[in-house]
Motif scaffolding. Sequence first.
Motif, PDB file in Angstrom:
ATOM      1  N   CYS A   1       8.200 -14.001   0.820  1.00 50.74           N
ATOM      2  CA  CYS A   1       7.558 -13.109   0.486  1.00 50.74           C
ATOM      3  C   CYS A   1       7.727 -12.161   0.272  1.00 50.74           C
ATOM      4  CB  CYS A   1       6.625 -13.659   1.980  1.00 50.74           C
ATOM      5  SG  CYS A   1       4.369 -12.883   1.282  1.00 50.74           S
ATOM      6  N   THR A   2       6.681 -11.934  -0.628  1.00 48.39           N
ATOM      7  CA  THR A   2       6.916 -10.873  -1.293  1.00 48.39           C
ATOM      8  C   THR A   2       4.990  -9.757  -0.546  1.00 48.39           C
ATOM      9  OG1 THR A   2       8.451 -10.421  -3.304  1.00 48.39           O
ATOM     10  CG2 THR A   2       7.328  -8.388  -3.146  1.00 48.39           C
ATOM     11  N   ALA A   3       5.428  -8.522   0.039  1.00 49.47           N
ATOM     12  CA  ALA A   3       4.151  -8.069   0.411  1.00 49.47           C
ATOM     13  C   ALA A   3       4.023  -6.763  -0.367  1.00 49.47           C
ATOM     14  CB  ALA A   3       3.635  -7.954   1.981  1.00 49.47           C
ATOM     15  N   ASP A   4       2.514  -7.257  -0.679  1.00 51.80           N
ATOM     16  CA  ASP A   4       2.827  -5.547  -1.527  1.00 51.80           C
ATOM     17  C   ASP A   4       1.309  -4.739  -1.327  1.00 51.80           C
ATOM     18  OD1 ASP A   4       2.115  -3.919  -3.962  1.00 51.80           O
ATOM     19  OD2 ASP A   4       2.056  -5.819  -4.969  1.00 51.80           O
ATOM     20  N   SER A   5       1.879  -3.132  -1.281  1.00 52.55           N
ATOM     21  CA  SER A   5       0.751  -2.725  -0.258  1.00 52.55           C
ATOM     22  C   SER A   5      -0.151  -2.501  -2.214  1.00 52.55           C
ATOM     23  CB  SER A   5       1.005  -0.897  -0.335  1.00 52.55           C
ATOM     24  OG  SER A   5       1.403  -0.445  -1.450  1.00 52.55           O
ATOM     25  N   ALA A   6      -0.679  -2.976  -3.252  1.00 53.90           N
ATOM     26  CA  ALA A   6      -1.427  -2.854  -3.935  1.00 53.90           C
ATOM     27  C   ALA A   6      -2.419  -3.877  -4.014  1.00 53.90           C
ATOM     28  CB  ALA A   6      -0.795  -2.550  -5.314  1.00 53.90           C
TER      29      ALA A   6
ATOM     30  N   CYS B   1       2.738 -13.817   3.715  1.00 53.94           N
ATOM     31  CA  CYS B   1       3.182 -12.259   4.966  1.00 53.94           C
ATOM     32  C   CYS B   1       1.452 -11.395   4.480  1.00 53.94           C
ATOM     33  CB  CYS B   1       4.438 -11.751   4.545  1.00 53.94           C
ATOM     34  SG  CYS B   1       4.375 -11.761   2.104  1.00 53.94           S
ATOM     35  N   LEU B   2       2.212 -10.291   5.700  1.00 52.23           N
ATOM     36  CA  LEU B   2       1.045  -9.139   5.070  1.00 52.23           C
ATOM     37  C   LEU B   2       1.277  -7.921   5.743  1.00 52.23           C
ATOM     38  CD1 LEU B   2      -2.224  -9.986   4.667  1.00 52.23           C
ATOM     39  CD2 LEU B   2      -2.335 -10.011   7.562  1.00 52.23           C
ATOM     40  N   LEU B   3       0.793  -6.993   5.329  1.00 54.26           N
ATOM     41  CA  LEU B   3       1.525  -5.600   5.958  1.00 54.26           C
ATOM     42  C   LEU B   3       0.450  -5.379   6.232  1.00 54.26           C
ATOM     43  CD1 LEU B   3       2.209  -3.649   2.587  1.00 54.26           C
ATOM     44  CD2 LEU B   3       4.111  -4.895   4.652  1.00 54.26           C
TER      45      LEU B   3
ATOM     46  N   TRP C   1       4.497  -8.765   8.405  1.00 58.45           N
ATOM     47  CA  TRP C   1       4.179 -10.415   9.070  1.00 58.45           C
ATOM     48  C   TRP C   1       3.497 -12.056   8.755  1.00 58.45           C
ATOM     49  CZ3 TRP C   1       1.756 -10.420  14.325  1.00 58.45           C
ATOM     50  CH2 TRP C   1       1.172  -9.489  14.677  1.00 58.45           C
ATOM     51  N   PHE C   2       4.558 -12.252   8.650  1.00 58.66           N
ATOM     52  CA  PHE C   2       4.701 -14.124   8.384  1.00 58.66           C
ATOM     53  C   PHE C   2       3.432 -15.006   8.219  1.00 58.66           C
ATOM     54  CE2 PHE C   2       9.193 -14.027   7.435  1.00 58.66           C
ATOM     55  CZ  PHE C   2       9.159 -13.615   6.861  1.00 58.66           C
ATOM     56  N   ILE C   3       2.141 -15.579   7.436  1.00 59.78           N
ATOM     57  CA  ILE C   3       1.231 -15.602   7.536  1.00 59.78           C
ATOM     58  C   ILE C   3       1.066 -17.698   7.274  1.00 59.78           C
ATOM     59  CG2 ILE C   3      -0.151 -13.455   8.280  1.00 59.78           C
ATOM     60  CD1 ILE C   3      -1.099 -14.205   6.062  1.00 59.78           C
ATOM     61  N   TYR C   4       0.518 -18.174   7.942  1.00 58.05           N
ATOM     62  CA  TYR C   4      -0.101 -19.986   7.417  1.00 58.05           C
ATOM     63  C   TYR C   4      -1.045 -19.981   7.586  1.00 58.05           C
ATOM     64  CZ  TYR C   4       1.020 -24.585   7.788  1.00 58.05           C
ATOM     65  OH  TYR C   4       0.552 -25.878   7.503  1.00 58.05           O
ATOM     66  N   ASN C   5      -1.529 -20.230   7.084  1.00 61.44           N
ATOM     67  CA  ASN C   5      -3.047 -21.205   6.495  1.00 61.44           C
ATOM     68  C   ASN C   5      -3.056 -22.809   6.533  1.00 61.44           C
ATOM     69  OD1 ASN C   5      -5.478 -22.524   5.372  1.00 61.44           O
ATOM     70  ND2 ASN C   5      -5.467 -21.436   4.149  1.00 61.44           N
ATOM     71  N   PRO C   6      -3.426 -23.626   7.953  1.00 62.84           N
ATOM     72  CA  PRO C   6      -2.777 -24.508   7.996  1.00 62.84           C
ATOM     73  C   PRO C   6      -4.180 -26.656   7.260  1.00 62.84           C
ATOM     74  CG  PRO C   6      -4.194 -24.252   9.849  1.00 62.84           C
ATOM     75  CD  PRO C   6      -3.829 -23.078   9.315  1.00 62.84           C
ATOM     76  N   ALA C   7      -4.657 -25.213   6.674  1.00 69.89           N
ATOM     77  CA  ALA C   7      -6.129 -25.811   5.865  1.00 69.89           C
ATOM     78  C   ALA C   7      -5.066 -26.229   4.966  1.00 69.89           C
ATOM     79  CB  ALA C   7      -6.989 -25.252   5.975  1.00 69.89           C
ATOM     80  N   THR C   8      -4.661 -25.592   4.308  1.00 66.07           N
ATOM     81  CA  THR C   8      -3.687 -25.441   2.857  1.00 66.07           C
ATOM     82  C   THR C   8      -2.379 -25.718   2.758  1.00 66.07           C
ATOM     83  OG1 THR C   8      -3.388 -22.995   2.283  1.00 66.07           O
ATOM     84  CG2 THR C   8      -6.125 -23.925   1.974  1.00 66.07           C
ATOM     85  N   ASN C   9      -1.920 -25.419   4.113  1.00 72.02           N
ATOM     86  CA  ASN C   9      -0.331 -25.774   3.820  1.00 72.02           C
ATOM     87  C   ASN C   9       0.651 -24.956   3.087  1.00 72.02           C
ATOM     88  OD1 ASN C   9       1.691 -26.348   5.325  1.00 72.02           O
ATOM     89  ND2 ASN C   9       2.589 -27.636   3.543  1.00 72.02           N
ATOM     90  N   THR C  10      -0.590 -23.356   3.361  1.00 63.19           N
ATOM     91  CA  THR C  10       0.286 -22.469   2.392  1.00 63.19           C
ATOM     92  C   THR C  10       1.037 -20.857   3.454  1.00 63.19           C
ATOM     93  OG1 THR C  10      -1.684 -22.706   1.183  1.00 63.19           O
ATOM     94  CG2 THR C  10      -1.181 -20.719   0.760  1.00 63.19           C
TER      95      THR C  10
ATOM     96  N   GLY D   1      -0.459  -9.074   1.088  1.00 66.85           N
ATOM     97  CA  GLY D   1      -0.806  -7.568   0.663  1.00 66.85           C
ATOM     98  C   GLY D   1      -0.395  -7.359   1.941  1.00 66.85           C
ATOM     99  N   LEU D   2      -2.334  -6.512   1.529  1.00 68.32           N
ATOM    100  CA  LEU D   2      -2.251  -5.045   3.052  1.00 68.32           C
ATOM    101  C   LEU D   2      -3.539  -5.981   3.701  1.00 68.32           C
ATOM    102  CD1 LEU D   2      -2.484  -1.661   1.991  1.00 68.32           C
ATOM    103  CD2 LEU D   2      -1.439  -2.369   3.820  1.00 68.32           C
ATOM    104  N   ASP D   3      -3.482  -5.727   4.978  1.00 76.21           N
ATOM    105  CA  ASP D   3      -4.441  -6.699   5.828  1.00 76.21           C
ATOM    106  C   ASP D   3      -6.087  -5.737   5.921  1.00 76.21           C
ATOM    107  OD1 ASP D   3      -3.603  -5.027   7.499  1.00 76.21           O
ATOM    108  OD2 ASP D   3      -4.906  -6.391   9.091  1.00 76.21           O
ATOM    109  N   THR D   4      -6.068  -4.572   6.342  1.00 73.85           N
ATOM    110  CA  THR D   4      -7.105  -3.587   5.830  1.00 73.85           C
ATOM    111  C   THR D   4      -6.540  -2.133   5.258  1.00 73.85           C
ATOM    112  OG1 THR D   4      -7.493  -2.738   7.917  1.00 73.85           O
ATOM    113  CG2 THR D   4      -8.631  -4.724   7.636  1.00 73.85           C
ATOM    114  N   GLY D   5      -7.803  -1.420   4.841  1.00 77.52           N
ATOM    115  CA  GLY D   5      -7.457  -0.020   4.473  1.00 77.52           C
ATOM    116  C   GLY D   5      -6.251   0.565   3.358  1.00 77.52           C
ATOM    117  N   SER D   6      -6.442   1.383   3.535  1.00 77.07           N
ATOM    118  CA  SER D   6      -5.385   1.462   2.585  1.00 77.07           C
ATOM    119  C   SER D   6      -4.089   2.156   2.168  1.00 77.07           C
ATOM    120  CB  SER D   6      -6.194   2.331   1.177  1.00 77.07           C
ATOM    121  OG  SER D   6      -6.199   4.195   2.317  1.00 77.07           O
ATOM    122  N   PHE D   7      -3.287   1.873   1.261  1.00 77.74           N
ATOM    123  CA  PHE D   7      -1.251   2.477   2.257  1.00 77.74           C
ATOM    124  C   PHE D   7      -1.454   3.821   1.785  1.00 77.74           C
ATOM    125  CE2 PHE D   7       2.945   2.096   0.234  1.00 77.74           C
ATOM    126  CZ  PHE D   7       3.448   1.663   1.520  1.00 77.74           C
TER     127      PHE D   7
END
Length: 166
Positions: A60-65, A98-100, A86-95, A71-77
């Motif tokens: 996974c590529t986490a892009d600050s843009a 990643c997250l910065l 962070w690696f993240i996972y959505n169990p409802a969609t099996n997706t 990408g970013l969870d909140t705020g600006s870079f």
Amino acid sequence: GTSSRWRQINPVVTTPIGGLFSNLTLTNGATPNTQLVGTANAFTLQDSAGNVVRRTSLNCTADSAVAGAGGLDTGSFTVSTWYSYWFIYNPATNTDSCLLSTASAFGSLTLPSGYTFAARAGWNRTIAGAAQFNRVMQKGSRAQYVVSASVTTALPVLLWDGRIVL
């Protein structure tokens, strides 16, 4: 009969913890310098209730843009700021994604809608002069700076107590 034999009264059940991994790599060794790329053969993620899930073949590529997943969870870079990957996972969609985030703990992390599992894989800091990541190569739990002509032009000075001065 059966009461004269050995019986296990309280069976031992082990539950893995979030953050266990196999063949983890975290880099930003390519342009643009505003992205971090994480890969792992396997990674164990956890939700707020302590449930765990083991995800495999992560890349996974986490892009600050980008805002949200990938990408970013909140705020600006911003400059001179530590960001956790962070690696993240959505169990409802099996997706997997990643997250910065500037959050260092699961409870402080702002997860995108539907994503309930997460585990921090590493950190990187933006340089003082621009919102760009230092060049770093992380393998497993060990990381090192990579000197380049454009971003990390010299190795940071380390103080005797382990603090990094950039």
